[in-house]
Design a protein around this motif. Structure first.
Motif, PDB file in Angstrom:
ATOM      1  N   LEU A 117      21.552  52.867  54.305  1.00  0.00           N
ATOM      2  CA  LEU A 117      22.767  52.601  53.537  1.00  0.00           C
ATOM      3  C   LEU A 117      23.061  53.789  52.631  1.00  0.00           C
ATOM      4  N   VAL A 118      24.317  54.192  52.580  1.00  0.00           N
ATOM      5  CA  VAL A 118      24.695  55.313  51.723  1.00  0.00           C
ATOM      6  C   VAL A 118      25.664  54.909  50.618  1.00  0.00           C
ATOM      7  N   VAL A 119      26.160  53.654  50.665  1.00  0.00           N
ATOM      8  CA  VAL A 119      27.106  53.197  49.644  1.00  0.00           C
ATOM      9  C   VAL A 119      26.947  51.693  49.422  1.00  0.00           C
ATOM     10  N   GLU A 120      27.137  51.287  48.183  1.00  0.00           N
ATOM     11  CA  GLU A 120      27.214  49.875  47.811  1.00  0.00           C
ATOM     12  C   GLU A 120      28.375  49.757  46.837  1.00  0.00           C
ATOM     13  N   VAL A 121      29.123  48.654  46.929  1.00  0.00           N
ATOM     14  CA  VAL A 121      30.297  48.488  46.064  1.00  0.00           C
ATOM     15  C   VAL A 121      30.233  47.162  45.324  1.00  0.00           C
ATOM     16  N   GLU A 122      30.852  47.143  44.166  1.00  0.00           N
ATOM     17  CA  GLU A 122      31.058  45.914  43.395  1.00  0.00           C
ATOM     18  C   GLU A 122      32.545  45.799  43.102  1.00  0.00           C
ATOM     19  N   VAL A 123      33.023  44.582  43.010  1.00  0.00           N
ATOM     20  CA  VAL A 123      34.438  44.331  42.775  1.00  0.00           C
ATOM     21  C   VAL A 123      34.580  43.273  41.687  1.00  0.00           C
ATOM     22  N   GLU A 124      35.550  43.461  40.832  1.00  0.00           N
ATOM     23  CA  GLU A 124      35.962  42.444  39.887  1.00  0.00           C
ATOM     24  C   GLU A 124      37.433  42.158  40.145  1.00  0.00           C
ATOM     25  N   ALA A 125      37.774  40.884  40.176  1.00  0.00           N
ATOM     26  CA  ALA A 125      39.164  40.478  40.401  1.00  0.00           C
ATOM     27  C   ALA A 125      39.575  39.517  39.307  1.00  0.00           C
ATOM     28  N   PHE A 126      40.870  39.251  39.263  1.00  0.00           N
ATOM     29  CA  PHE A 126      41.386  38.379  38.208  1.00  0.00           C
ATOM     30  C   PHE A 126      42.426  37.441  38.794  1.00  0.00           C
ATOM     31  N   ARG A 127      42.225  36.150  38.554  1.00  0.00           N
ATOM     32  CA  ARG A 127      43.194  35.136  38.965  1.00  0.00           C
ATOM     33  C   ARG A 127      44.203  34.971  37.848  1.00  0.00           C
ATOM     34  N   ARG A 128      45.392  35.437  38.081  1.00  0.00           N
ATOM     35  CA  ARG A 128      46.428  35.450  37.040  1.00  0.00           C
ATOM     36  C   ARG A 128      46.795  34.060  36.541  1.00  0.00           C
ATOM     37  N   GLU A 129      46.839  33.075  37.435  1.00  0.00           N
ATOM     38  CA  GLU A 129      47.239  31.714  37.037  1.00  0.00           C
ATOM     39  C   GLU A 129      46.271  31.116  36.007  1.00  0.00           C
ATOM     40  N   ALA A 130      45.002  31.474  36.069  1.00  0.00           N
ATOM     41  CA  ALA A 130      43.998  30.902  35.160  1.00  0.00           C
ATOM     42  C   ALA A 130      44.238  31.352  33.725  1.00  0.00           C
ATOM     43  N   ALA A 131      44.844  32.495  33.535  1.00  0.00           N
ATOM     44  CA  ALA A 131      45.042  33.030  32.190  1.00  0.00           C
ATOM     45  C   ALA A 131      46.268  32.438  31.494  1.00  0.00           C
ATOM     46  N   GLN A 132      47.098  31.755  32.245  1.00  0.00           N
ATOM     47  CA  GLN A 132      48.343  31.245  31.653  1.00  0.00           C
ATOM     48  C   GLN A 132      48.145  29.928  30.959  1.00  0.00           C
TER      49      GLN A 132
END
Length: 132
Positions: A117-132
């Motif tokens: 393996l030469v790469v590993e990734v992490e992702v953060e996302a945001f659910r817009r409806e939850a913030a309203q």
């Protein structure tokens, strides 16, 4: 915390090490654990570009299980084992996220669990409806 939503994909390390592929917090923030290009127990893609695309696709699959997608990504982290691979990993990131433009970090590390393996990734996302 029972109000958390978790995604478990059945990857062997999730069970062995006791983690979820993704966790959604009540405020709409979704954290996706480190993803590599291991698909069905095999490394998918040999070069840094292919491994990056495949690793992000693993993350997108986890997001999809929560009803989210690439456009919901607000942060990425890429860990690479060689400085020579930075351009190819960056090229893959640009192709996947150019329209989204998340905050991004790329870090050079000494290695991963599997030396192929030469790469590993992490992702953060945001659910817009939850913030309203």
């Amino acid at each position: 915390m029972s109000d958390l939503r978790r995604v478990v994909t059945g990857a062997p390390w999730e069970e062995a090490f006791g983690y979820s592929r993704a966790v959604e917090l009540p405020n709409g923030l979704v954290l996706v654990a480190g993803c590599t290009s291991i698909v069905d127990g095999e490394i998918a893609g040999g070069d840094p570009y292919e491994q990056t695309v495949n690793a992000f696709n693993v993350a997108f699959t986890a997001l999809g299980q929560l009803g989210l997608g690439r456009d919901d990504v607000v942060r990425t982290r890429m860990y690479v084992t060689h400085a020579r691979d930075v351009e190819e990993v960056g090229r893959a990131h640009k192709e996947l996220f150019d329209a989204v433009r998340p905050a991004a970090t790329m870090i050079i590390v000494s290695g991963f669990v599997d030396p192929s393996l030469v790469v590993e990734v992490e992702v953060e996302a945001f659910r817009r409806e939850a913030a309203q």
